[in-house]
Design an enzyme around this catalytic site. Structure first.
Site, PDB file in Angstrom:
ATOM      1  CE  LYS A  89      44.417  71.369  20.347  1.00  0.00           C
ATOM      2  NZ  LYS A  89      44.987  70.716  19.149  1.00  0.00           N
ATOM      3  CB  SER A 164      44.406  66.837  19.545  1.00  0.00           C
ATOM      4  OG  SER A 164      44.979  67.918  18.833  1.00  0.00           O
ATOM      5  CB  SER A 188      44.667  68.088  15.689  1.00  0.00           C
ATOM      6  OG  SER A 188      45.056  66.904  16.319  1.00  0.00           O
TER       7      SER A 188
END
Ligand code: GLN
Length: 488
Positions: A89, A164, A188
């Site tokens: 990420k 997210s 997330s």
């Protein structure tokens, strides 16, 4: 299957398990270099549609793959992730690779060091493919807040992958990586895992170092893995967990063999079901899938009983006070001086700060900075931030009381399956409410796993959230494993 016509093309078989992959690489039957190259081919084919990767770290990946292949050829011992293609990420830094956190304000920033979870993966033999899209500064529940465009859900490209860490979940679901790292501040990792039909892990606060994580809300931020199955996710957590002198909040507790823990049968475990997570607003198909999952735990010999978590109703406002307050402080450093984007159109220093922040941050990030600054301002601090911290304490105590009676708590991960792109972008409050079942564990600091538990009639995945007490990840993995096994 979902209605989207493109789906079949994006969808591929579940990759081999880590154990199988390890055996293949150690025996030289699969070369890490070939495997990495095939993942890059797949990324090139699929990424234009799904928008998962923001940048590739090919040179570094191929060097690492060559090291793994050379070690395998010599018969040297291999790390547990030898040759495993992993995506990161883009809120975790990798030396020399652009790090954007999904924000325009970090455009052009190349960090000079590796985040600790990144270097731990590499030390275990993983091949790091590249940096993965996410909501800007990890603020969001749909991945639509990325300055680089939304990620699409591989199961149905008309829908969001969640957020997210939507890109990290989508990457595993679409086999654009065998595993990925994400971060979870209020859900997330768990919520996108649920939306994309993969496994996502929320480690206990402090279990995994945050060194090299671009901070959102420091008392809530956690780094954790995504994988296609529970055992692999457990193996990954074992690699990235542990004390790090570079993160003062990291736990010195020894790291158990999580994969072995996940192998243990669940018979005799006590499972709590909180009524507060099954009330108004829960989609009926999600409810049905979770109830079926609970039945399978009973069938596996678990004792299921109700538990009460009444403070849950205050969790959303509490989370959105604490998270925004901390975000407003953490994001103060982005002023166009030290990092990334600087507005070209400024007459003086104050103007440069203002314009750089105005042009560099997206709407949701600005909303949170405003909310957080307000909550922390003189005269309001006691009424908002301090009050939120008190509620947070009550919530944590409530969980601990429940965990005196049960070994794990199961709930839906999210109140609905993946929603449509654009469906909630006009209504921030509706978006915040999607986090209702995940923010509680975030505030309490406890751990959890989201495990695929069923699908809706339209073929959309439903995730079950399995929560356990601080540092009790092993139990969460065991229970998740039983839910997974019942579906196979
Ligand atoms: N959706 C939540 C938020 O927008 C959680 C985000 C996260 O966990 N990073 O804050």
């Amino acid at each position: 299957m979902p209605s989207d016509a493109n789906t079949a093309e994006n969808y591929v078989e579940t990759p081999k398990t880590l154990t199988e992959l390890h055996a293949e690489i150690a025996a030289g039957r699969t070369r890490a270099a070939d495997l990495a190259a095939s993942y890059y081919e797949r990324i090139a084919a699929v990424n234009p549609r799904l928008n998962v990767y923001l940048g590739l770290t090919k040179e570094r990946a191929m060097e690492q793959a060559a090291r793994v292949d050379a070690a395998a050829a010599k018969g040297d011992p291999l790390g547990p992730l030898a040759g495993v293609p992993v995506g990161i990420k883009d809120v975790l830094v990798m030396k020399g690779a652009p790090a954007t956190a999904g924000s325009k304000i970090l455009e052009g920033y190349r960090p000079p060091y590796d985040a600790t979870p990144v270097s731990k993966l590499e030390a275990a033999g993983a091949v790091l493919l590249g940096k993965i899209n996410c909501d800007e500064f990890a603020m969001g529940s749909s991945n639509e807040n990325s300055a680089y465009g939304p990620v699409r859900n591989p199961v149905d490209t008309g829908r969001v992958p969640g957020g997210s860490s939507g890109g990290s979940a989508a990457a595993v679901a679409a086999n654009m990586a065998v595993a990925t790292l994400g971060t979870d501040t209020g859900g997330s990792i768990r919520q996108p895992a649920s939306f994309c039909g993969v496994v996502g892990v929320l480690p206990t606060y402090g279990r995994v170092s945050r060194y090299g994580l671009i901070a959102f809300a420091s008392s809530l931020d956690r780094v954790g893995p995504f994988a296609a199955n529970v055992r692999d996710a457990a193996t990954l957590l074992g690699v990235i967990a542990g004390y790090d002198p570079k993160d003062a909040t990291s736990s010195p507790a020894p790291v158990p063999d999580y994969a072995a823990e996940s192998d243990r049968p669940v018979e005799g475990l006590r499972i709590g079901v909180p009524a507060e997570y099954f009330g108004e607003g829960l989609d009926s198909e999600v409810r049905a899938a979770i109830e079926k999952g609970i039945e399978s735990l009973k069938a596996a010999g678990c004792a299921v009983k109700p538990v009460s978590l009444p403070t849950t109703k205050y969790a959303i406002p509490t989370y959105y006070l604490v998270a925004t307050a901390e975000a407003s402080a953490n994001l103060a450093r982005f002023d166009g001086v030290r990092y990334g984007y600087r507005s070209p159109s400024s007459a003086n220093l104050a103007d440069m700060y203002r314009h750089s922040r105005d042009e560099g941050f997206g709407a949701e990030v600005k909303r949170r900075i405003l909310l957080g600054t307000y909550a922390l301002s003189a005269g309001y601090y006691d009424a908002y931030y301090l009050k939120a911290q008190q509620v947070r304490r009550l919530l944590a105590e409530e969980f601990l009381r429940a965990f005196a009676e049960v070994d794990a708590i199961v709930t839906p991960t999210a109140p609905m399956p993946a929603f449509k792109l654009g469906e909630k972008t006009g209504d921030p409050l509706a978006m915040y409410l999607a986090d209702i079942y995940t923010v509680t564990a975030s505030l309490a600091g406890i751990c959890g796993v989201s495990v695929p538990c069923g699908t809706t009639k339209a073929g959309l995945p439903v995730g079950m959230q399995v929560l356990a007490a601080h540092l009790n990840e092993g139990t969460a993995f065991r229970v998740a494993r039983a839910v997974e096994a019942a579906r196979r």
